[in-house]
Design an enzyme around this catalytic site. Structure first.
Site, mmCIF file in Angstrom:
data_model
loop_
_atom_site.group_PDB
_atom_site.id
_atom_site.type_symbol
_atom_site.label_atom_id
_atom_site.label_comp_id
_atom_site.label_asym_id
_atom_site.label_seq_id
_atom_site.Cartn_x
_atom_site.Cartn_y
_atom_site.Cartn_z
ATOM 1 N N TYR A 1 -3.788 -4.004 5.071
ATOM 2 C CA TYR A 1 -2.412 -3.532 5.228
ATOM 3 C C TYR A 1 -1.784 -4.066 6.512
ATOM 4 O O TYR A 1 -0.601 -4.403 6.553
ATOM 5 C CB TYR A 1 -2.362 -2.007 5.234
ATOM 6 N N ARG B 1 -10.651 -0.645 1.442
ATOM 7 C CA ARG B 1 -11.214 -0.885 0.118
ATOM 8 C C ARG B 1 -11.112 -2.344 -0.311
ATOM 9 O O ARG B 1 -11.701 -2.743 -1.321
ATOM 10 C CB ARG B 1 -10.546 0.025 -0.913
ATOM 11 N N HIS C 1 -2.688 4.696 5.454
ATOM 12 C CA HIS C 1 -3.200 5.802 4.652
ATOM 13 C C HIS C 1 -3.749 6.906 5.562
ATOM 14 O O HIS C 1 -4.727 7.576 5.213
ATOM 15 C CB HIS C 1 -4.251 5.344 3.650
#
Length: 809
Positions: free
Chosen positions: A280, A334, A271
């Site tokens: 990720y 997150r 991101h």
């Protein structure tokens, strides 16, 4: 780039892990039900994938497999009992019939419902395929699964359907689940179904999805897309698809200097601005380990020499963030807010240990594609992680699937030696993180800059992570305090008082600063210098949505972290605090707290202003030293929250945890406030008191808005953060820089970096007699030796440390 999932559904990565937790295994024999012999190269790959998903070599009647298979069967039985084919849904609670594909607020939820429907069918197919589930090979269940597949294909996932909502569901979540089902049930599907499903996948994941390395097709997402295309090629026996997937992996391999991917310093970013090795990055590593293993020895084997970057990342990018089986939260974005989520009939716990276990399982599988030397090292590392995770024993972790557990058990029972916990310091300039590893503890600091976000929120997740990169200082002990952040820390901690941070008390709205890491401070000086053992690290802090500014420094040593703050200012008509620590004592923890030899109250609600305190100690946790004495505030409190407070998909159950908080109160709108303290993880009261009494151990060289530095003569250590050019003690820097010097015997190592990444050259002069420079990086030039040493550094733009070794005169 980002996905949005409403509260009633799992997050994209949570959804993926929920139905793919068994994706790491030994590719040997096939699963229990419907196993066929390989007739060609495609069948060979298909059966290999089946083994990767389901696992082999385990005794279904033995633990931990028996319980895992029983739980799988129970979940599948409940899902089966509630499945009902109807227009617009396959389960009554999952309405995927979007009334308006152009209405985002509705369409995201509907596409997620479709994705969850496929994941539930995958659970049923896995229960049918695995032994010991109570549904193994059940003919009626097979008929029901096929009817569900036909229904979803006819109504939504077909080659004529327009997409709506979350791109991830259509391109990754659904096709991965569908193709796994095709592998599990291959002999029962028939040619027509396989052709129809392949056409549907082609509709949503055409080759053009990996034609360019951009947008949503980078990093972990790119690997996920390649997995889809490769499996579609295997199931439908299309060689060009497998070749496309293999070739499309190549852009993932090279190091990057900005944006998504792996950096030469070991950073992993997704991101664009979020440190993400723990989430990720784990997905990317897992996907690559699967694809490398799947294609190994075939006509489509991944032979690109760039794959070595991925192999190297095990020890450069992932291992530094693994401690006693957990993955440090500072690189999980997150995902830290997910905690307990209810999916189907199970309550899934997603915490730092679960994320660590997933990475460890990836490493175990990737070892099969590595060199003999790498494989041996990694198996020893895996064995060490398994041995040391006392908080959540890895093999019995409910979130770890059968296949992963079987693979890890094979390593545990193998001949590899148990690797010891490493001792090292790792700086990650590419993502504004630093990790310090000592024999009895580990620490990690999280920072933000114009390159790296304060925090990431999105999908209704992590909405109060505002200050988690404002110098948050995490730490863990070898055999204590490993549940500090695992035990419901994030929904119960005061989000304005995260350990180590300096923050304004200005009230912030949930999600303040914007989604997907949009909020970044306009600062450049963030980074440090290290010799691989000690370090000087600094952050020029600007507060999120506030006027707060501060200079923060950490000097990482053998048994302590020296923490300095200066230039602390704010004009928000509210208080500013620096949190020394905020310890999670658990649901009922009562830990003794001693200040300057006097035991303090253990009563909840106790609070005090500790004037002139020289040291403090929390039993079973750490000692804290305040050089010269300081006024510190302390509070014992029980805090109650729920995961749904910080994540819209979390459970609403009330959770209460007890905290002991220590902080400096800088007052309302401070001007040039400062602080100084030592963190000593695991220190006893005696050790803490002794350090406080030894006034010669630490010399504070500077603690101002211009420079911060310390010297510890017994360690031969000098560390200085030059926010501006100047002279501190015996060291002069011609430009902003981080400087660390370590003397040992008749030699010294000088380490210099340019955290701002904009100086053409930096001249560093050390007013110390030096007879010769014996070794140096190519970026270091010797200007002069003799009565003093001057080095000229050409630092480049990556914030790296540049070293020289000298002989002292």
């Amino acid at each position: 780039m980002s996905s949005v999932v409403p509260p009633m559904f799992l997050s994209r990565r949570g959804l993926l892990r929920a139905f793919a937790a068994t994706a790491i295994a030994v590719p040997v024999l096939g699963g229990a039900a419907g196993h066929a012999m390989a007739a060609d190269a495609y069948d060979t790959l298909r059966l290999r994938w089946r083994d990767l998903m389901l696992g082999t070599g385990f005794d279904a009647a033995a633990e931990p497999y028996k319980s895992k298979l029983s739980a799988l069967g129970a979940t599948a039985a409940t899902l089966r009992s509630t499945m009902a084919v109807a227009s617009g849904s396959l389960w009554p609670d999952l309405d995927y019939a979007d009334p308006d594909p152009n209405t985002d607020t509705a369409s995201y939820g509907y596409s997620a419902a479709l994705g969850t429907s496929f994941s539930r069918l995958r659970t049923l197919a896995e229960a049918w395929s695995q032994p010991g589930t109570g549904l193994t090979g059940n003919a009626a269940l097979l008929t029901e699964i096929l009817a569900g597949l036909d229904h979803l294909h006819a109504e939504r996932y077909n080659n004529t359907q327009a997409t709506y909502g979350n791109w991830y569901n259509w391109q990754i979540g659904i096709p991965q689940a569908l193709l796994d089902i095709c592998v599990f049930l291959y002999d029962s599907l028939g040619a027509t179904r396989i052709a129809d499903y392949a056409a549907a996948v082609d509709r949503f994941v055409p080759d053009s999805a990996v034609a360019t390395y951009s947008g949503t097709s980078t990093g972990a997402n790119r690997v996920d897309l390649c997995r889809v295309i490769a499996l579609r090629g295997v199931v439908a026996k299309t060689p060009a698809k497998i070749a496309t997937a293999r070739d499309a992996l190549s852009p993932v391999f090279p190091y990057v200097t900005t944006g998504d991917g792996l950096y030469a310093d070991g950073s992993f970013v997704q991101h664009t601005v979020v440190p993400y090795a723990g989430s990720y990055g784990s997905v990317m590593l897992g996907g690559l380990s699967l694809l490398f293993s799947l294609l190994k020895g075939s006509s489509w084997e991944v032979t690109d020499s760039g794959r070595q970057v991925i192999l190297d990342s095990v020890e450069k990018a992932y291992a530094p963030f693994l401690f006693n089986g957990l993955a440090m939260d500072s690189v999980s974005g997150r995902a830290v807010s997910r905690g307990v989520q209810t999916t189907d009939t199970r309550r899934l716990l997603q915490d730092d240990h679960g994320r660590g276990h997933a990475i460890i399982a990836c490493v175990a599988l990737l070892a099969q594609s590595a060199s003999a030397a790498e494989s041996a090292r990694w198996q020893s590392m895996v064995k060490g992680w398994i041995a040391r995770d006392y908080y959540v024993p890895i093999l019995t972790d409910p979130a770890l699937g059968v296949a992963a557990a079987a693979r890890l058990a094979a390593v545990q029972n193998g001949t590899a030696a148990v690797a010891a916990e490493p001792t090292a310091h790792h700086l990650f300039p590419g993502m504004d993180r630093a990790v310090h590893r000592r024999p009895g503890w580990a620490a990690n600091v999280a920072m933000a800059s114009g390159r790296i976000t304060y925090y990431e929120n999105g999908n209704g997740e992590n909405v109060r992570g505002w200050h988690s990169s404002s110098g948050m200082l995490y730490w863990w002990g070898k055999d204590f305090a490993n549940g500090q952040y695992s035990d419901s820390f994030w929904p119960t901690v005061d989000p304005y008082r995260l350990p180590g941070t300096t923050a304004s008390k200005k009230v912030l709205a949930d999600g303040a600063g914007g989604t997907w890491g949009a909020a970044r401070p306009d600062v450049k000086w963030v980074g440090g210098a290290s010799d691989g053992t000690y370090a000087a690290v600094g952050q020029y802090l600007k507060g999120l949505s506030s006027t707060l500014v501060a200079k923060k420094s950490w000097f990482f040593l053998d048994d302590a972290v020296v923490c300095l703050g200066a230039g602390i200012r704010g004009r928000d008509a509210t208080g500013v605090e620096t949190v020394v620590d905020n310890r999670n004592l658990g649901a009922a923890g009562v830990h003794a707290f001693t200040v300057d030899g006097t035991a303090q109250s253990t009563a909840l609600g106790w609070n005090a202003t500790l004037t002139g305190a020289k040291w403090a100690q929390i039993a079973g946790h750490a000692g804290y030293v305040f050089p010269g004495g300081a006024t510190v505030k302390a509070l014992r409190a029980a805090r109650t929250g729920a995961w749904s407070d910080i994540n819209s998909g979390g459970t609403t159950d009330a959770i209460t945890r007890r905290y002991l908080t220590l902080w400096f109160d800088h007052g309302t709108d401070p001007t040039d406030a400062t602080y100084s303290y030592l963190l000593m993880p695991g220190a006893t009261t005696a050790a803490t008191a002794a350090r406080a009494a030894d006034t010669t151990w630490l010399t504070t060289l500077a603690n101002t808005d211009n420079q911060q530095g310390v010297a510890v003569p017994s360690l031969g250590f000098t560390g200085i953060n030059f926010w501006f050019a100047g002279t501190v003690g015996t060291v002069t820097a011609s430009a902003p820089a981080a400087v660390m010097i370590r003397e040992s015997g008749g030699t010294a190592t000088i380490c210099v970096s340019d955290p701002m990444r904009q100086s053409a050259t930096i001249d560093v002069t050390w007013n110390r007699p030096v007879s010769a420079v014996t070794a140096k990086d190519s970026t270091v030039q010797t200007v002069s030796t003799g009565s003093s040493l001057t080095l000229r550094i050409t630092p480049g733009t990556l914030g790296a440390t540049h070293k020289a070794t000298v002989t002292l005169a």
